[in-house]
Write an enzyme that holds these catalytic residues in place. Structure first.
Site, PDB file in Angstrom:
ATOM      1  N   ASP A   1       0.859  -1.196   0.000  1.00 16.64           N
ATOM      2  CA  ASP A   1       0.000   0.000   0.000  1.00 16.64           C
ATOM      3  C   ASP A   1       0.890   1.239   0.000  1.00 16.64           C
ATOM      4  O   ASP A   1       0.737   2.142   0.825  1.00 16.64           O
ATOM      5  CB  ASP A   1      -0.911  -0.025   1.227  1.00 16.64           C
ATOM      6  CG  ASP A   1      -2.050   0.988   1.148  1.00 16.64           C
ATOM      7  OD1 ASP A   1      -2.459   1.336   0.018  1.00 16.64           O
ATOM      8  OD2 ASP A   1      -2.535   1.422   2.206  1.00 16.64           O
TER       9      ASP A   1
ATOM     10  N   ASP B   1       3.396   1.701   8.071  1.00 15.46           N
ATOM     11  CA  ASP B   1       2.135   0.980   7.854  1.00 15.46           C
ATOM     12  C   ASP B   1       2.266  -0.123   6.808  1.00 15.46           C
ATOM     13  O   ASP B   1       1.766  -0.011   5.684  1.00 15.46           O
ATOM     14  CB  ASP B   1       1.016   1.943   7.469  1.00 15.46           C
ATOM     15  CG  ASP B   1      -0.361   1.284   7.590  1.00 15.46           C
ATOM     16  OD1 ASP B   1      -0.431   0.132   8.051  1.00 15.46           O
ATOM     17  OD2 ASP B   1      -1.360   1.923   7.219  1.00 15.46           O
TER      18      ASP B   1
END
Length: 332
Positions: free
Chosen positions: A207, A224
């Site tokens: 991502d 993340d």
């Protein structure tokens, strides 16, 4: 309003500030009572101010999304990158573990690392980011994930499409049009993957958009890895590209100027730019729908599940069909 089937509709209803602070204290981190909710919807993430120590970031995983093995595999991948001095933010080892549990919630704690959104219009910034993605991929290619899933047509296209069709989110007046265009889009995606051939799959960030790359005076660091999966290298590159074809070509050349210092880029993956974008669009609609009974989602995405929303998605997918038919970006 259609909702999530077979799941707790309010998975974070019992995650109160006291529970957050008690969870941290259970692993030896004593907060001073101040919490700041950070921008996260899939999980709940807080900046926690700590007595006599710098603040930390606590991440409480959405129940039932990942298994313990999948979360620990993400943690191990990020730790592997950190050991090689790649600028990532690895979870802290607390009570002998990176993943702990309290009051039914699994959580991890991270050192706080600030930064700003990178300036993707700057060629030097893109090259710098590309250099570190190349290093991430060089490590990611050394062995496969054993537990985390792949980014592919089945998991990011066909399954989300079938879920949406089976749960009544698309308005009846637009159902035939949406079904038709999503099938055309997934057929175009399949052709794009066929044209690319058997490209290498490796461990990825998964991502890697600008919001997950924080910039400081010392350069980028990557945060993340919650969506870390197996997939083609292009998955971590295409989200850095925007604009028309000449603009995206120039941006990709800037990224590859750094990337190819550390990892080989297979030009066949140029066929996958719009295919991966298409899969993300389909997957994103299903992600919003699956989370719609979480009160945070209607508040944050009030435009979702309106007739206008689905009309826009139909037009968007029609554009993707045309873009995939144009052929890949061409590099010198």
């Amino acid at each position: 309003m259609p909702g999530m089937s077979g799941a707790d509709p309010h998975p974070y209803s019992t995650l109160t500030p006291d529970v957050v602070l008690d969870a941290l204290e259970s692993v030896g981190v004593r907060g001073d009572g101040r919490l700041l909710a950070l921008n996260s919807y899939e999980n709940r993430v807080y900046q926690v101010y700590v007595e006599d120590a710098p603040p930390v970031v606590a991440k409480f995983y959405r129940p039932a999304r990942w298994t313990d093995a999948q979360i620990l595999e993400e943690h191990a991948f990020v730790a592997e990158l950190a050991e090689r001095e790649i600028p990532v933010v690895a979870s802290l080892v607390l009570s002998g573990r990176t993943l702990n549990e309290h009051a039914g919630f699994r959580f991890a704690v991270y050192p706080r690392r600030g930064g700003r959104t990178p300036e993707l219009e700057d060629p030097e910034t893109l090259e710098w980011i590309g250099r570190f993605i190349g290093r991430i991929h060089a490590v990611g290619a050394t062995k496969p994930f054993a537990h985390r899933p792949a980014i592919d047509l089945a998991s990011f296209g066909e399954e989300p499409r079938d879920w949406l069709l089976g749960h009544g989110f698309v308005p009846p007046s637009l159902l035939d049009a949406w079904r038709s265009v999503v099938d055309l889009a997934l057929a175009g995606t399949r052709r794009s993957f066929d044209r690319a051939g058997g490209v290498r799959a490796l461990r990825l960030h998964g991502d890697c958009h600008a919001g997950n790359v924080l910039w400081t005076d010392d350069g980028p660091h990557f945060v993340d890895f919650d969506d870390a999966r197996t997939g083609p290298a292009m998955q971590d590159l295409w989200m850095l590209l925007s604009g028309d074809r000449p603009s995206m070509t120039k941006q990709l050349l800037d990224v590859l100027a750094g990337y190819e210092d550390f990892a080989e880029f297979d030009r066949r993956e140029l066929h996958l730019v719009e295919a991966l974008r298409t899969l993300r669009l389909v997957h994103y609609s299903a992600w919003l729908a699956r989370r719609w009974d979480d009160p945070a989602f209607p508040a944050a995405f009030p435009w979702f599940n309106t007739e206008r929303y689905w009309q826009d998605r139909i037009l968007e997918l029609k554009e993707q069909v045309a873009l995939m038919d144009e052929g890949p970006l061409e590099l010198p």
